[in-house]
Design a protein around this motif. Structure first.
Motif, PDB file in Angstrom:
ATOM      1  N   UNK A 178       0.633  -1.331   0.040  1.00 33.25           N
ATOM      2  CA  UNK A 178      -0.099   0.115   0.021  1.00 33.25           C
ATOM      3  C   UNK A 178       0.971   1.419   0.095  1.00 33.25           C
ATOM      4  N   UNK A 179       0.160   2.318  -0.305  1.00 36.02           N
ATOM      5  CA  UNK A 179       0.824   3.648  -0.163  1.00 36.02           C
ATOM      6  C   UNK A 179      -0.129   4.028   1.051  1.00 36.02           C
ATOM      7  N   UNK A 180       0.811   4.157   2.273  1.00 31.25           N
ATOM      8  CA  UNK A 180      -0.023   4.519   3.464  1.00 31.25           C
ATOM      9  C   UNK A 180      -0.700   6.211   3.377  1.00 31.25           C
ATOM     10  N   UNK A 181      -0.096   6.900   2.456  1.00 30.35           N
ATOM     11  CA  UNK A 181      -0.434   8.263   2.585  1.00 30.35           C
ATOM     12  C   UNK A 181      -1.635   8.460   1.831  1.00 30.35           C
ATOM     13  N   UNK A 182      -1.999   7.712   0.921  1.00 31.64           N
ATOM     14  CA  UNK A 182      -3.155   7.746  -0.030  1.00 31.64           C
ATOM     15  C   UNK A 182      -4.299   6.552   0.089  1.00 31.64           C
ATOM     16  N   UNK A 183      -3.716   5.488   0.768  1.00 35.74           N
ATOM     17  CA  UNK A 183      -4.461   4.243   0.972  1.00 35.74           C
ATOM     18  C   UNK A 183      -4.701   3.363  -0.564  1.00 35.74           C
ATOM     19  N   UNK A 184      -3.974   3.851  -1.427  1.00 31.40           N
ATOM     20  CA  UNK A 184      -3.858   3.066  -2.644  1.00 31.40           C
ATOM     21  C   UNK A 184      -3.087   1.714  -2.589  1.00 31.40           C
ATOM     22  N   UNK A 185      -3.657   0.508  -3.177  1.00 33.72           N
ATOM     23  CA  UNK A 185      -3.191  -0.591  -3.438  1.00 33.72           C
ATOM     24  C   UNK A 185      -2.078  -0.444  -4.641  1.00 33.72           C
ATOM     25  N   UNK A 186      -0.973  -0.715  -4.441  1.00 31.96           N
ATOM     26  CA  UNK A 186       0.343  -0.772  -5.354  1.00 31.96           C
ATOM     27  C   UNK A 186       0.514  -2.137  -6.182  1.00 31.96           C
ATOM     28  N   UNK A 187       0.563  -3.208  -5.167  1.00 35.18           N
ATOM     29  CA  UNK A 187       0.790  -4.528  -5.805  1.00 35.18           C
ATOM     30  C   UNK A 187       0.530  -5.570  -4.905  1.00 35.18           C
ATOM     31  N   UNK A 188       0.128  -6.802  -5.449  1.00 34.94           N
ATOM     32  CA  UNK A 188      -0.232  -7.997  -4.499  1.00 34.94           C
ATOM     33  C   UNK A 188       0.634  -9.128  -4.883  1.00 34.94           C
ATOM     34  N   UNK A 189       1.228  -9.758  -3.865  1.00 31.50           N
ATOM     35  CA  UNK A 189       2.164 -10.851  -3.888  1.00 31.50           C
ATOM     36  C   UNK A 189       1.220 -11.993  -3.275  1.00 31.50           C
ATOM     37  N   UNK A 190       0.983 -13.049  -4.250  1.00 31.82           N
ATOM     38  CA  UNK A 190       0.259 -14.339  -4.077  1.00 31.82           C
ATOM     39  C   UNK A 190       1.194 -15.651  -3.627  1.00 31.82           C
TER      40      UNK A 190
ATOM     41  N   UNK B  15       7.173   7.325  -6.137  1.00 29.50           N
ATOM     42  CA  UNK B  15       6.003   6.958  -5.263  1.00 29.50           C
ATOM     43  C   UNK B  15       5.779   5.627  -5.424  1.00 29.50           C
ATOM     44  N   UNK B  16       6.667   4.755  -6.079  1.00 24.06           N
ATOM     45  CA  UNK B  16       6.937   3.332  -6.115  1.00 24.06           C
ATOM     46  C   UNK B  16       5.739   2.671  -7.227  1.00 24.06           C
ATOM     47  N   UNK B  17       5.436   3.607  -7.998  1.00 23.79           N
ATOM     48  CA  UNK B  17       4.192   3.204  -9.089  1.00 23.79           C
ATOM     49  C   UNK B  17       4.972   2.787 -10.366  1.00 23.79           C
ATOM     50  N   UNK B  18       6.046   2.136 -10.367  1.00 22.12           N
ATOM     51  CA  UNK B  18       6.608   1.650 -11.767  1.00 22.12           C
ATOM     52  C   UNK B  18       7.188   0.123 -11.561  1.00 22.12           C
ATOM     53  N   UNK B  19       6.344  -0.488 -10.656  1.00 23.20           N
ATOM     54  CA  UNK B  19       6.550  -1.774 -10.611  1.00 23.20           C
ATOM     55  C   UNK B  19       6.013  -2.512 -11.949  1.00 23.20           C
TER      56      UNK B  19
END
Length: 346
Positions: A207-219, A342-346
């Motif tokens: 997550x981005x804790x400042x915005x609450x946005x989900x950035x990635x999911x690891x299964x 902002x770690x949005x280039x994964x």
């Protein structure tokens, strides 16, 4: 306390290649549910502090136990320093303030979070001072994590959402919703820019804790070809997740008897080790080792992958240490640079 060292269980050839590596065990006498490392300040001249040698800081490890106690150990010697009393049930998780202040937050099955002052001024005849008791969870509190900038506290209590608190006012900031089952563990990245949560739904969400946005999911995918699982083992049940000190790796412990290491920008593990009865994990503050707590009442130490951080990552980490997501987005810089920061280039 008892401190024991024994040869690793690998073959003789493996022992030779590792230089005869040894494993250290702290006998806690209770099931170990939570772990937290911290540096303990050195005793000043004229003080009679039994915790550390005069003028020398030491590394301490707090352990959350099944009977509600918190035991704090000196890592190098295995000496028990003191016990914290107050919780009425299992202490499920622990988190020291990362800024070096002697503040410890504990999460318990008694449905509360407690903030402890472990400074010399925080001790009284009755014991160590509780700064705050955070109530509001309706289920057992499984985990707690303080952001490295000490502005936020994340907690999860067996619900499908995690709660984000302010460490300044001890009020709720937001509820993070996205998991399909109970959230049981959480941790912040070293620059406070990312938050990871682990759930019984077999997923880790970034997550981005400042915005609450989900950035990635690891299964988590069971490795049936590697291990022979019993039908009684719920391989999807995650127990713990933590960031490495440089912020490039994640470690996870699950009921499928594996300790996994994940690279930040990959979707599959880069290393794993077989372990049984694992409940929690934490990285050594300077990297290179991981401590795991088990139902057997042991703390085990594991060698972890080391990496040299790229200049790009070091620059991002330095900037994000003092800039929030909103502040980065407001900078007059190219969009792609904002996405990287902002770690949005994964």
């Amino acid at each position: 306390c008892k401190t024991s060292e024994r040869k690793s269980r690998g073959s003789k050839a493996e022992a030779r290649s590792r230089g005869g590596a040894k494993e250290k065990t702290l006998e806690c006498g209770q099931i170990v549910w939570g772990l937290a490392f911290s540096a303990w300040p050195a005793a000043e001249e004229g003080e009679t502090d039994p915790t550390c040698a005069m003028g020398l800081p030491c590394l301490v490890l707090a352990t959350g136990l099944n009977d509600g106690q918190i035991k704090v150990w000196e890592v190098q010697t295995g000496h028990l320093l003191f016990s914290l009393l107050g919780h009425q049930d299992v202490v499920r998780d622990l988190s020291f303030a990362p800024n070096g202040s002697p503040i410890l937050v504990s999460a318990s099955r008694d449905k509360t979070l407690r903030v402890w002052d472990l400074s010399r001024d925080g001790r009284s005849v009755q014991g160590w001072r509780q700064v705050q008791v955070l109530s509001g969870h309706v289920q057992w509190v499984y985990c707690c994590s303080i952001s490295p900038d000490c502005s936020m506290l994340c907690s999860a209590a067996g619900e499908k959402s995690a709660l984000l608190w302010s460490m300044r006012s001890y009020t709720l900031i937001r509820r993070l919703e996205g998991h399909q089952s109970s959230v049981v563990s959480c941790d912040f990245s070293p620059d406070s820019a990312l938050l990871v949560t682990a759930s019984y739904d077999a997923c880790v969400i970034m997550w981005d804790p400042y915005t609450g946005e989900q950035l990635r999911t690891l299964r988590h995918v069971p490795l049936h070809s590697t291990l022979d699982y019993s039908s009684e083992i719920h391989t999807s049940s995650l127990r713990s997740v933590c960031f490495s000190p440089e912020g490039l790796y994640l470690a996870t412990v699950a009921d499928d008897r594996l300790l996994r290491i994940w690279a930040l920008e990959l979707r599959s593990p880069v290393a794993f080790a077989p372990m049984t009865n694992g409940l929690c994990c934490i990285y050594f503050p300077h990297g290179g080792f991981i401590a795991t707590g088990t139902r057997d009442g042991h703390v085990q130490f594991w060698t972890a992958p080391r990496v040299l951080s790229s200049l790009k990552h070091l620059c991002r980490k330095a900037l994000r240490t003092f800039l929030t997501t909103y502040q980065v987005l407001a900078l007059p810089i190219p969009r792609k640079l904002k996405e990287f920061l902002t770690y949005r280039t994964f």
